[in-house]
Every structure is written in structure tokens, then in C-alpha cells.
Design a protein around this motif. Structure first.
Motif, PDB file in Angstrom:
ATOM      1  N   LEU A  86     -35.883  40.645  10.090  1.00 19.83           N
ATOM      2  CA  LEU A  86     -34.437  40.875  10.183  1.00 19.83           C
ATOM      3  C   LEU A  86     -34.117  41.300  11.606  1.00 19.83           C
ATOM      4  CD1 LEU A  86     -34.010  42.968   6.913  1.00 19.83           C
ATOM      5  CD2 LEU A  86     -33.444  40.553   7.240  1.00 19.83           C
ATOM      6  N   PRO A  89     -30.312  44.811  11.353  1.00 19.84           N
ATOM      7  CA  PRO A  89     -29.528  44.795  10.104  1.00 19.84           C
ATOM      8  C   PRO A  89     -28.572  45.974   9.979  1.00 19.84           C
ATOM      9  CG  PRO A  89     -31.820  45.395   9.666  1.00 19.84           C
ATOM     10  CD  PRO A  89     -31.759  44.939  11.098  1.00 19.84           C
ATOM     11  N   HIS A  92     -25.052  45.420  11.171  1.00 18.99           N
ATOM     12  CA  HIS A  92     -24.167  44.651  10.278  1.00 18.99           C
ATOM     13  C   HIS A  92     -23.598  45.545   9.186  1.00 18.99           C
ATOM     14  CE1 HIS A  92     -24.991  40.757  12.104  1.00 18.99           C
ATOM     15  NE2 HIS A  92     -26.204  41.227  12.312  1.00 18.99           N
ATOM     16  N   SER A  93     -24.411  46.500   8.743  1.00 18.01           N
ATOM     17  CA  SER A  93     -23.923  47.446   7.736  1.00 18.01           C
ATOM     18  C   SER A  93     -22.800  48.302   8.332  1.00 18.01           C
ATOM     19  CB  SER A  93     -25.094  48.322   7.285  1.00 18.01           C
ATOM     20  OG  SER A  93     -24.621  49.372   6.507  1.00 18.01           O
ATOM     21  N   PHE A 113     -27.272  48.859   1.488  1.00 23.43           N
ATOM     22  CA  PHE A 113     -27.101  47.581   2.190  1.00 23.43           C
ATOM     23  C   PHE A 113     -28.454  47.124   2.728  1.00 23.43           C
ATOM     24  CE2 PHE A 113     -26.460  45.030   5.949  1.00 23.43           C
ATOM     25  CZ  PHE A 113     -25.306  44.282   5.726  1.00 23.43           C
ATOM     26  N   VAL A 117     -30.590  43.816   1.491  1.00 23.20           N
ATOM     27  CA  VAL A 117     -30.935  42.730   2.415  1.00 23.20           C
ATOM     28  C   VAL A 117     -32.455  42.528   2.422  1.00 23.20           C
ATOM     29  CG1 VAL A 117     -31.066  42.227   4.891  1.00 23.20           C
ATOM     30  CG2 VAL A 117     -28.902  42.953   3.890  1.00 23.20           C
ATOM     31  N   TYR A 118     -33.164  43.625   2.465  1.00 29.09           N
ATOM     32  CA  TYR A 118     -34.625  43.597   2.528  1.00 29.09           C
ATOM     33  C   TYR A 118     -35.212  42.923   1.278  1.00 29.09           C
ATOM     34  CZ  TYR A 118     -39.192  45.605   3.774  1.00 29.09           C
ATOM     35  OH  TYR A 118     -40.503  45.791   4.132  1.00 29.09           O
ATOM     36  N   VAL A 121     -34.282  39.139   1.021  1.00 32.70           N
ATOM     37  CA  VAL A 121     -35.032  38.294   1.961  1.00 32.70           C
ATOM     38  C   VAL A 121     -36.497  38.190   1.518  1.00 32.70           C
ATOM     39  CG1 VAL A 121     -35.892  38.206   4.347  1.00 32.70           C
ATOM     40  CG2 VAL A 121     -33.469  38.609   3.905  1.00 32.70           C
ATOM     41  N   LEU A 138     -27.522  35.129   6.263  1.00 35.73           N
ATOM     42  CA  LEU A 138     -27.114  36.001   5.154  1.00 35.73           C
ATOM     43  C   LEU A 138     -25.618  36.254   5.260  1.00 35.73           C
ATOM     44  CD1 LEU A 138     -30.207  36.462   5.178  1.00 35.73           C
ATOM     45  CD2 LEU A 138     -29.758  38.832   4.623  1.00 35.73           C
ATOM     46  N   PRO A 140     -23.156  38.760   3.756  1.00 33.75           N
ATOM     47  CA  PRO A 140     -22.641  39.890   2.981  1.00 33.75           C
ATOM     48  C   PRO A 140     -21.115  39.848   3.021  1.00 33.75           C
ATOM     49  CG  PRO A 140     -24.155  40.593   4.740  1.00 33.75           C
ATOM     50  CD  PRO A 140     -23.752  39.187   5.020  1.00 33.75           C
ATOM     51  N   ILE A 161     -24.127  39.574  -1.438  1.00 41.30           N
ATOM     52  CA  ILE A 161     -24.872  38.994  -0.315  1.00 41.30           C
ATOM     53  C   ILE A 161     -25.555  37.738  -0.843  1.00 41.30           C
ATOM     54  CG2 ILE A 161     -26.585  39.340   1.509  1.00 41.30           C
ATOM     55  CD1 ILE A 161     -26.466  42.366   0.925  1.00 41.30           C
ATOM     56  N   CYS A 163     -27.408  33.833   0.591  1.00 42.27           N
ATOM     57  CA  CYS A 163     -28.157  33.333   1.753  1.00 42.27           C
ATOM     58  C   CYS A 163     -28.098  31.808   1.845  1.00 42.27           C
ATOM     59  CB  CYS A 163     -29.642  33.684   1.653  1.00 42.27           C
ATOM     60  SG  CYS A 163     -30.025  35.314   1.027  1.00 42.27           S
TER      61      CYS A 163
END
Ligand code: COI
Length: 353
Positions: A86, A89, A92-93, A113, A117-118, A121, A138, A140, A161, A163
Motif C-alpha cells: 500500500l 494509506p 487517504h483516510s 479504514f 484496506v489491509y 488487499v 481501491l 473508498p 471500499i 477494488c
């Protein structure tokens, strides 16, 4: 109390074999899973990762009518050893919560968040294209969910979220129209937020520009139509007399994460950078006297997109992206950091293991 633990339901019907990794259309292929959370009674809950699929929305959904909708774009890539990666990240949060605040929407907890994401992915890592410059994009986003047609702040929301595996966004250099009529953002407006409505408002001027043979619009300020703001859906950079110039993000311009990364990369590598307002007149003059060396846009989707021509009020200047040095250096550095080809001395990459 916020329930941050989420349930993961895996698909029994992966679609990955349908994807041609050598020919990925931008934004039209979707991975197997998505993260979903619902907001009601003043808190986020029912967080889950589930098979990617449709959900139903009431016809009076307030977001569809009044645009309470914000989004992000971020990328997961593969390291040389195959580990999913990533890139910044947490930024983005932070940004989606700033956008949400501007539209009176609730913040989404940063730790959830990052965890979402983690985990997403990790689960869909086989969807990350391996080629440098390609990625799992991604998306979100947060939308209001109230079923009501009065104009007011909603009480219920959805955070999702999903992808998309993607190749490069704009692979060719673009022709810009500096628009002296339509604007993207005005002082006091929502220009700094990644709000859906900003993009809706850009479609009509972009359509007119395309009819005139341009690819994208260079947005100018709302008052005098002179100060340069952004280009298409990207931040913009100029190289004039060996100095890299980009306008400050003072409310009307999206605070690009790629823009910020570019500025830090330029600084770390000894480039001369000037963050200042510049006008379209200055750029046209520099294009004519030969001092304008490069023009390029930066954004998550495009990473770096070169500009080959700028048209303004019937006049135009042309550039030769084959001679660019700064922009290819930047693109190579960002892609190299994302693939681990270049050592990450900035602390931007996160390995998903
Ligand atoms: C991005 O660069 O991620 C963007 O938000 C552009 C998008 C509208 C395709």
C-alpha cells in the motif's frame, strides 16, 4: 462504542479467471470482495468484507438528489518479491474524513479504514497486476443513505471500499484547454474536497473541450479566470527555467497525495521548487519564449500525465514530452517505490503480509 471487528465472508465464485491481465480496462473490472460499513444512531457498525455485488437503494436516497457523497482513490501494488504493497494509506483516510467534514458527513475511524484496506488487499491480492505502473485501484467512498427528499444533513450513511485492477490511466500526453468560461472551484466552495459533485460539474465543460479536440481542461480561478488551479482530475506542475512550479492548495485545489509525494521527492533530490500562484498568461508567455520546459499532471489514477499542448482563447503553445526530464524521473520514482525497485526512504509503503 464503535464495533470495529468485522466479519469476512469469502466468495465461492471468484471471477479472476475472466480478467485478461494483459488488457485491463480502467475502472471496468472489479475484484471479488468489498468492504461495507453502515452508519446509524450516531455510530458506524455492521462492518464486513463480503463478496463484491450490488446493493439496493431507495429511490428517495438523499445522496442521489443532493450529492452528499465523497470518495478516495488509492492503489495497491506488488513488490518485486510478490508482496502486496500500500502507498500512504493513512493519508487517504485523513483526506476522506476532511472531505466528509466539508459535506457534513461523519468521520470514518482511521484504524478501521486501515484495517479494512489491509484485509481487503490481502484477500484480493491475486487481483493486483504485476506490471510496474499497473495496480489494484481501491475506491473508498461514503454516501448518505436517508430516504427523504428534504435538503438536510443525513442521519444514515454507507462506507464502501471496492477494488479495480487497472493499467495506466492516461498513457498518452494530453492536450489541454485553459478554460476562460467554466470553473471547477471557487473560494469557499468544495474544491478541496473529493466530493462527487465536483466531478459532475466538470463533465459539461470537458465535453465541450473534447468537441474542440482537447483531452482535458486546465481549470482557472473563478474570479479572474487567470490563476491556474488543476488539470482534468489532477494537480498540475510546470517546469520554467529549471524551477518546478505548482500552485498552493489554498481551498480550491485538491490536496493531492501524489502532489505531496512529488514535492517531497523533488526536495529530497535537490530540485528547485516554487509553490506559488501562476497565471495562464505567464505560462503562455513562457511557452513562447522557450522558458517553459515541462507541464505535467499528477494524481493517484494517472500518477504522472504529460501535457503536449495548451490552448487558450484561440492561441496555443506546444511542448515536446520526449524532452521531459523531471516528469519521467517522478513517475519512475513513484512506480519504483511502489514496486520496491527503489528503496523507500520516505516510510510511505506498507507491506501487506
Ligand atoms: C484519482 O486520481 O484517483 C482520481 O480521483 C481520478 C479519478 C476520478 C479517476
Amino acid at each position: 462504542m464503535i464495533d470495529t471487528s468485522f466479519k469476512i465472508t469469502k466468495t465461492e465464485n471468484s471471477k479472476i479467471s475472466e480478467l485478461d491481465f494483459n488488457n485491463i480496462p480502467f475502472g471496468r473490472a472489479f475484484s471479488d470482495h468489498m468492504f461495507v460499513a453502515d452508519y446509524k444512531d450516531g455510530q458506524w457498525g455492521d462492518m464486513r468484507i463480503e463478496p463484491f455485488g450490488n446493493f439496493s437503494i431507495h429511490p428517495a436516497n438523499i445522496a442521489w438528489h443532493y450529492g452528499q457523497s465523497v470518495f478516495e482513490g488509492m492503489k495497491a501494488t506488488k513488490a518485486i518479491d510478490g508482496t502486496p504493497m500500500l502507498f500512504r494509506p493513512e493519508q487517504h483516510s485523513i483526506r476522506i474524513n476532511k472531505s466528509a467534514e466539508r459535506l457534513c458527513m461523519p468521520a470514518f475511524p482511521e484504524d478501521t479504514f486501515l484495517e479494512a484496506v489491509y484485509e481487503l488487499v490481502k484477500l484480493d491480492q491475486d487481483w493486483i497486476p504485476k506490471d510496474e505502473g499497473s495496480a489494484l485501484y481501491l475506491r473508498p467512498y461514503m454516501i448518505a443513505m436517508d430516504e427523504f427528499i428534504g435538503v438536510q444533513v443525513a442521519k444514515t450513511y454507507k462506507f464502501i471500499i471496492f477494488c479495480c485492477p487497472v493499467g495506466p490511466y492516461y498513457s498518452n500526453a494530453v492536450k489541454l484547454k485553459a478554460d476562460d468560461k467554466f470553473i471547477r472551484a471557487a473560494e469557499g466552495g468544495t474544491g478541496e474536497a473529493k466530493a462527487a459533485g465536483n466531478y459532475a460539474g466538470s463533465l459539461y465543460p470537458a465535453k465541450l473541450a473534447k468537441e474542440e479536440g482537447f483531452d482535458q481542461i486546465m481549470w482557472l480561478d473563478a474570479k479572474d479566470h487567470k490563476k491556474i488551479q488543476e488539470v482534468g482530475t489532477m494537480n498540475i506542475f510546470f517546469v520554467i527555467n529549471d524551477t518546478i512550479i505548482t500552485p498552493p492548495t489554498s481551498g480550491t485545489i485538491l490536496k493531492g497525495i501524489t502532489r505531496d509525494s512529488a514535492l517531497q521527492i523533488f526536495e529530497a533530490n535537490g530540485y528547485k521548487v516554487d509553490i506559488r500562484d501562476l497565471t495562464i498568461d505567464e505560462v503562455m508567455a513562457a511557452g513562447k519564449d522557450g522558458s517553459l520546459q515541462e507541464v505535467f499532471g499528477t494524481g493517484t489514477a494517472a500518477v504522472v500525465a504529460n501535457v503536449k499542448e495548451i490552448g487558450y482563447k484561440g492561441d496555443s503553445i506546444t511542448l515536446n514530452p520526449d524532452n521531459y526530464k523531471v516528469s519521467p524521473f517522478l513517475k519512475d520514482t513513484i512506480n519504483g517505490l511502489r514496486s520496491t525497485r527503489i528503496e523507500d526512504t520516505y516510510g510511505w509503503t506498507v507491506r501487506v503480509v
